[in-house]
Design a protein around this motif. Sequence first.
Motif, PDB file in Angstrom:
ATOM      1  N   ALA A  90       0.826  -1.209   0.000  1.00  0.00           N
ATOM      2  CA  ALA A  90       0.000   0.000   0.000  1.00  0.00           C
ATOM      3  C   ALA A  90       0.852   1.247   0.000  1.00  0.00           C
ATOM      4  O   ALA A  90       1.939   1.296   0.597  1.00  0.00           O
ATOM      5  CB  ALA A  90      -0.934   0.008   1.204  1.00  0.00           C
ATOM      6  N   LEU A  91       0.337   2.265  -0.683  1.00  0.00           N
ATOM      7  CA  LEU A  91       0.931   3.599  -0.661  1.00  0.00           C
ATOM      8  C   LEU A  91      -0.130   4.562  -0.153  1.00  0.00           C
ATOM      9  O   LEU A  91      -1.301   4.464  -0.529  1.00  0.00           O
ATOM     10  CB  LEU A  91       1.379   4.018  -2.067  1.00  0.00           C
ATOM     11  CG  LEU A  91       2.455   3.148  -2.736  1.00  0.00           C
ATOM     12  CD1 LEU A  91       2.684   3.611  -4.164  1.00  0.00           C
ATOM     13  CD2 LEU A  91       3.752   3.207  -1.944  1.00  0.00           C
ATOM     14  N   GLU A  92       0.298   5.500   0.696  1.00  0.00           N
ATOM     15  CA  GLU A  92      -0.666   6.401   1.306  1.00  0.00           C
ATOM     16  C   GLU A  92      -0.082   7.803   1.404  1.00  0.00           C
ATOM     17  O   GLU A  92       1.138   7.972   1.535  1.00  0.00           O
ATOM     18  CB  GLU A  92      -1.040   5.887   2.690  1.00  0.00           C
ATOM     19  CG  GLU A  92      -2.287   6.514   3.277  1.00  0.00           C
ATOM     20  CD  GLU A  92      -2.718   5.774   4.531  1.00  0.00           C
ATOM     21  OE1 GLU A  92      -3.622   4.941   4.435  1.00  0.00           O
ATOM     22  OE2 GLU A  92      -2.113   6.022   5.596  1.00  0.00           O
ATOM     23  N   SER A  93      -0.960   8.767   1.342  1.00  0.00           N
ATOM     24  CA  SER A  93      -0.539  10.162   1.442  1.00  0.00           C
ATOM     25  C   SER A  93      -0.683  10.636   2.877  1.00  0.00           C
ATOM     26  O   SER A  93      -1.785  10.687   3.414  1.00  0.00           O
ATOM     27  CB  SER A  93      -1.388  11.039   0.509  1.00  0.00           C
ATOM     28  OG  SER A  93      -1.063  12.392   0.667  1.00  0.00           O
ATOM     29  N   GLN A  94       0.445  10.952   3.507  1.00  0.00           N
ATOM     30  CA  GLN A  94       0.442  11.462   4.873  1.00  0.00           C
ATOM     31  C   GLN A  94       0.994  12.886   4.877  1.00  0.00           C
ATOM     32  O   GLN A  94       1.982  13.175   4.205  1.00  0.00           O
ATOM     33  CB  GLN A  94       1.336  10.590   5.768  1.00  0.00           C
ATOM     34  CG  GLN A  94       0.841   9.176   5.960  1.00  0.00           C
ATOM     35  CD  GLN A  94      -0.125   9.064   7.122  1.00  0.00           C
ATOM     36  OE1 GLN A  94      -0.398  10.069   7.793  1.00  0.00           O
ATOM     37  NE2 GLN A  94      -0.640   7.876   7.349  1.00  0.00           N
ATOM     38  N   ASN A  95       0.351  13.759   5.626  1.00  0.00           N
ATOM     39  CA  ASN A  95       0.897  15.106   5.786  1.00  0.00           C
ATOM     40  C   ASN A  95       2.219  15.049   6.545  1.00  0.00           C
ATOM     41  O   ASN A  95       2.438  14.193   7.402  1.00  0.00           O
ATOM     42  CB  ASN A  95      -0.077  15.993   6.556  1.00  0.00           C
ATOM     43  CG  ASN A  95      -1.292  16.330   5.735  1.00  0.00           C
ATOM     44  OD1 ASN A  95      -1.218  16.396   4.510  1.00  0.00           O
ATOM     45  ND2 ASN A  95      -2.424  16.525   6.404  1.00  0.00           N
ATOM     46  N   LEU A  96       3.106  15.968   6.227  1.00  0.00           N
ATOM     47  CA  LEU A  96       4.399  16.026   6.916  1.00  0.00           C
ATOM     48  C   LEU A  96       4.211  16.528   8.343  1.00  0.00           C
ATOM     49  O   LEU A  96       3.300  17.299   8.644  1.00  0.00           O
ATOM     50  CB  LEU A  96       5.358  16.930   6.157  1.00  0.00           C
ATOM     51  CG  LEU A  96       5.682  16.508   4.717  1.00  0.00           C
ATOM     52  CD1 LEU A  96       6.674  17.460   4.107  1.00  0.00           C
ATOM     53  CD2 LEU A  96       6.215  15.089   4.677  1.00  0.00           C
ATOM     54  N   PHE A  97       5.105  16.080   9.225  1.00  0.00           N
ATOM     55  CA  PHE A  97       4.976  16.417  10.646  1.00  0.00           C
ATOM     56  C   PHE A  97       5.289  17.881  10.918  1.00  0.00           C
ATOM     57  O   PHE A  97       4.636  18.534  11.712  1.00  0.00           O
ATOM     58  CB  PHE A  97       5.901  15.508  11.452  1.00  0.00           C
ATOM     59  CG  PHE A  97       5.870  15.801  12.921  1.00  0.00           C
ATOM     60  CD1 PHE A  97       4.739  15.517  13.670  1.00  0.00           C
ATOM     61  CD2 PHE A  97       6.964  16.368  13.554  1.00  0.00           C
ATOM     62  CE1 PHE A  97       4.697  15.783  15.017  1.00  0.00           C
ATOM     63  CE2 PHE A  97       6.932  16.637  14.909  1.00  0.00           C
ATOM     64  CZ  PHE A  97       5.798  16.338  15.639  1.00  0.00           C
ATOM     65  N   THR A  98       6.307  18.407  10.243  1.00  0.00           N
ATOM     66  CA  THR A  98       6.696  19.794  10.497  1.00  0.00           C
ATOM     67  C   THR A  98       6.768  20.564   9.202  1.00  0.00           C
ATOM     68  O   THR A  98       6.999  20.008   8.133  1.00  0.00           O
ATOM     69  CB  THR A  98       8.074  19.867  11.168  1.00  0.00           C
ATOM     70  OG1 THR A  98       9.022  19.209  10.338  1.00  0.00           O
ATOM     71  CG2 THR A  98       8.059  19.195  12.528  1.00  0.00           C
ATOM     72  N   TYR A  99       6.568  21.857   9.300  1.00  0.00           N
ATOM     73  CA  TYR A  99       6.777  22.742   8.170  1.00  0.00           C
ATOM     74  C   TYR A  99       8.281  22.985   8.035  1.00  0.00           C
ATOM     75  O   TYR A  99       8.942  23.387   8.983  1.00  0.00           O
ATOM     76  CB  TYR A  99       6.071  24.083   8.385  1.00  0.00           C
ATOM     77  CG  TYR A  99       4.572  23.970   8.466  1.00  0.00           C
ATOM     78  CD1 TYR A  99       3.814  23.724   7.327  1.00  0.00           C
ATOM     79  CD2 TYR A  99       3.928  24.114   9.693  1.00  0.00           C
ATOM     80  CE1 TYR A  99       2.426  23.633   7.413  1.00  0.00           C
ATOM     81  CE2 TYR A  99       2.544  24.022   9.785  1.00  0.00           C
ATOM     82  CZ  TYR A  99       1.821  23.783   8.639  1.00  0.00           C
ATOM     83  OH  TYR A  99       0.461  23.686   8.716  1.00  0.00           O
ATOM     84  N   SER A 100       8.813  22.739   6.870  1.00  0.00           N
ATOM     85  CA  SER A 100      10.254  22.939   6.685  1.00  0.00           C
ATOM     86  C   SER A 100      10.512  23.296   5.241  1.00  0.00           C
ATOM     87  O   SER A 100      10.155  22.564   4.336  1.00  0.00           O
ATOM     88  CB  SER A 100      11.034  21.674   7.073  1.00  0.00           C
ATOM     89  OG  SER A 100      12.405  21.842   6.829  1.00  0.00           O
ATOM     90  N   SER A 101      11.151  24.417   5.021  1.00  0.00           N
ATOM     91  CA  SER A 101      11.401  24.868   3.653  1.00  0.00           C
ATOM     92  C   SER A 101      12.431  24.020   2.950  1.00  0.00           C
ATOM     93  O   SER A 101      12.430  23.917   1.726  1.00  0.00           O
ATOM     94  CB  SER A 101      11.863  26.335   3.667  1.00  0.00           C
ATOM     95  OG  SER A 101      13.038  26.453   4.467  1.00  0.00           O
ATOM     96  N   ASP A 102      13.342  23.381   3.740  1.00  0.00           N
ATOM     97  CA  ASP A 102      14.379  22.584   3.094  1.00  0.00           C
ATOM     98  C   ASP A 102      14.051  21.100   3.078  1.00  0.00           C
ATOM     99  O   ASP A 102      14.880  20.273   2.754  1.00  0.00           O
ATOM    100  CB  ASP A 102      15.721  22.800   3.801  1.00  0.00           C
ATOM    101  CG  ASP A 102      15.650  22.405   5.278  1.00  0.00           C
ATOM    102  OD1 ASP A 102      14.526  22.168   5.768  1.00  0.00           O
ATOM    103  OD2 ASP A 102      16.717  22.338   5.923  1.00  0.00           O
ATOM    104  N   SER A 103      12.822  20.773   3.452  1.00  0.00           N
ATOM    105  CA  SER A 103      12.451  19.359   3.491  1.00  0.00           C
ATOM    106  C   SER A 103      12.323  18.815   2.084  1.00  0.00           C
ATOM    107  O   SER A 103      11.795  19.442   1.190  1.00  0.00           O
ATOM    108  CB  SER A 103      11.120  19.181   4.233  1.00  0.00           C
ATOM    109  OG  SER A 103      10.690  17.848   4.162  1.00  0.00           O
TER     110      SER A 103
END
Length: 853
Positions: A481-494
């Motif tokens: 399975a593949l799933e879309s998860q929101n990222l934990f932190t806001y990061s411009s260099d992520s």
Amino acid sequence: MKKYLYITFIIAISFMVSCRPTKYLGENEYVLLKIKVETENKEIDKNALKKYNKQKKLRKILNSYALYSRIYNIPNPKKDSIREERRQNKIDTINKKRGKKYDKKTGELLDKKNYYNSKLKKSRRMGIEDTLKYYNNYQSYSLKHKERKDARTTKLNETKKERIFTWHGWLQEIGEKPPVYDPALSQKSAEQMELYLRNKGYYEAEVRDTIKIRRKKVIITYLIDTKEPIIIYDVEYNIKDKEIERLINKKGDELKISEGSLLDVDMLQKKRNNIADYLKNEGYYYFSKDYIRYSIDTIGRGKKAKLIVNLKQFTNNQGKTTDHNKYKIKDIYIFSDYNPNEALQYPRKYFIDTDTIQPLKGKKHYFIKKKHMIIKPKAIANELYIYHDSTYNFSNVKNTYNHLSKFRIYKLTNIQFEEIDTINNLLDCNIQLSPTNNQGVVYEIVGTNSSGNIGAATNLKYSHKNIFRGGEILDLKLKIALESQNLFTYSSDSTESFGFNTQEYGLEMKITFPRLLTPFKYEKFIRKNNPKTVLTTAFSYQDRPEYKKIAGNTNFDYFWKSNKYTNHIFTPIKFSSIRVTDMSDRFREYITKSYIKDSYEDHFINGSAYNLVYSNQEKNKTDYIYLKFNTTFAGNSLIGLMSITGQEKIDSSYVMPYLETLIAQFTKADIDFRYYHDFSEGSQFAGRMFAGAGLPYGNMKLLPFGEKYFSGGANGIRAWQVRSLGPGSYVRPADISLPNQSADIKLEVNLEIRQKLFGVVEGALFIDAGNIWAINKYDNRKGALFQFDTFYEQIAIGTGFGVRLDISFFIIRLDIGMKVRDPAALEELHFIPGNRKYYPQDFTYNFGIGYPF
């Protein structure tokens, strides 16, 4: 842009208002607006009477707005004949154009045919050689022309255009023609209601229909005067068969008709069925309800009736009447690989060319086989409740059917009885079991919606329906399975992606045993509840943006059904091990600061559980409920054993040997109650109340994160993203983008009104309320702790609407939620309407598969 949207909205509203249901009615025509039933007799079921109404009333959305008739009236129905003629002309034109491309070649063949035919007419002037040549050519082109013509006709019929899309046709298709009041149908409805009331004992009941007309709309009111009913004051039983009379007297009030009851036809029919079923269970194989007749005497008795219950004797082929015979079972023959097609095609050879296995020790059942025994004889014999030298019992036959249905290796079960001894009243029983394929492989590609996170999965399933030759079912499942998860932190260099950034791989094995695996014998329980045992082992690996999780679990479950509404699952043994690795520094820092780090530690769960599911939903039932209760106990037995054996603690906690993981100790219980009410016109009210709590103790300060509750998302409070609500009034730090809020207590109420709109489209209005809370002080998130004197101030409220597509086997759902009360906001801004304007983050879009509850 806003200007054009506003103008479009005004035009649409104008159309809907002007196209009222009564717009195109004739001079003496009225729309049937409403149907009422009024009676002073509180014993009468008004809803049952309404079912006998023969007219259709005006269909409304939420019983208030006649949308469908307004849509239907947007194109003037009086011009339907003109539009239909134009539409048919267009269809004919299209079909003629389609036929032209076939006409050219067909015409060329016809010209050739006619040419040689004209030559043949002049054959007297030709020689024999030319005549034969022209004749052969004529025959050849005649055949080609016929074949071409037939092919052309077939092709045109296959591609013939019968309908074309038009806007007025589409509007009338999704709309509904306003129902016109019909006095004749109203009178017929009243007559049907009177007939129903007579069957209920009100033989002099009168039903009068009255109408109220206002603005071309009619309200029909059926006035019910039941009069005095006929009461059964005396019941006499005329039974010449003394043994049957003894049995009925022994059963008493359960079978007998009570004096003082109404002369109700439905009640009398039910009593007939009860007597017939009871006597069949007492050995009377040939008995049926047709042997029971009622005689009713009301002459000179006023509103009272004397009821005579006549039980006829058996009539043989010579016309002689005798007492009914009790039958016994002699031999039981089981065809474990019965083929009905071969049995019908070669009846003599099929039944002669068989091998017979002698009766099992202690059970006199004969097994007939053609090639080999598909299932071990003992496994089948254990599910039979028809025994040698036993009295025929219809309930035992039904129990046998139910228990044999557990064997999925058989697609058909048939139980037949054959009278073999008319003197001693003996029956032979033939049980025919028709097998199906015992193995299968299924490959699936599915969309997923895990807690509101959208994804896709592929499943490879293998099934063996008779793995140990005892009817055991093996199911293997491989999942990617593949799933879309929101990222934990806001990061411009992520470099993380907001796409399918979570991967999951899983393997599951499940073995279903069609019996109760236990060292103890519970014969009565097994016969009544038809239990089964399921052993499940699963392993999964999940790669999320914040961490990797490896999980394994094994469950040993007992399933049984105590009645047609209630299912039970008891899990005496439950093992689960979870290991979290590669946790990101930012996520580790967050859970450490929030003192919920213990929830994400590696842990081992050993416990037991019990689940109860009750649902009384039935076809044509307008009110029904669903109840699910779960309870779990974990860690007590294992920790108790380690304490007795003197196992040492590590950091004041017991750790599972070899795995070196913390042993989880907690108890958890929750209840999910749902109520459904179906209105007319495709409307439904659905309500849900959920309450649950988990209490960690002893070896743990916090619940394992897999056992915690969360809220929000497509199946929760839809004005919040999944896992973004709570706990309590806690405010998530601004730099944390991944909503991952969970806690120990959950309270939630959901109310929803659903309405079928047109075609496969449904609409819904909803309101959700609730929150989650922490149960103890170890969770130090501000405002997270549940307190009886303040928890109600932390209730979140959301509302919204949804659109659903009912595509036969599943429902695609889009819900738009709007926050109404936000407990995480400042106290004076908890209620958003009237206190501040709405922002985009106050709205949430939830995509889901199936209804939310």
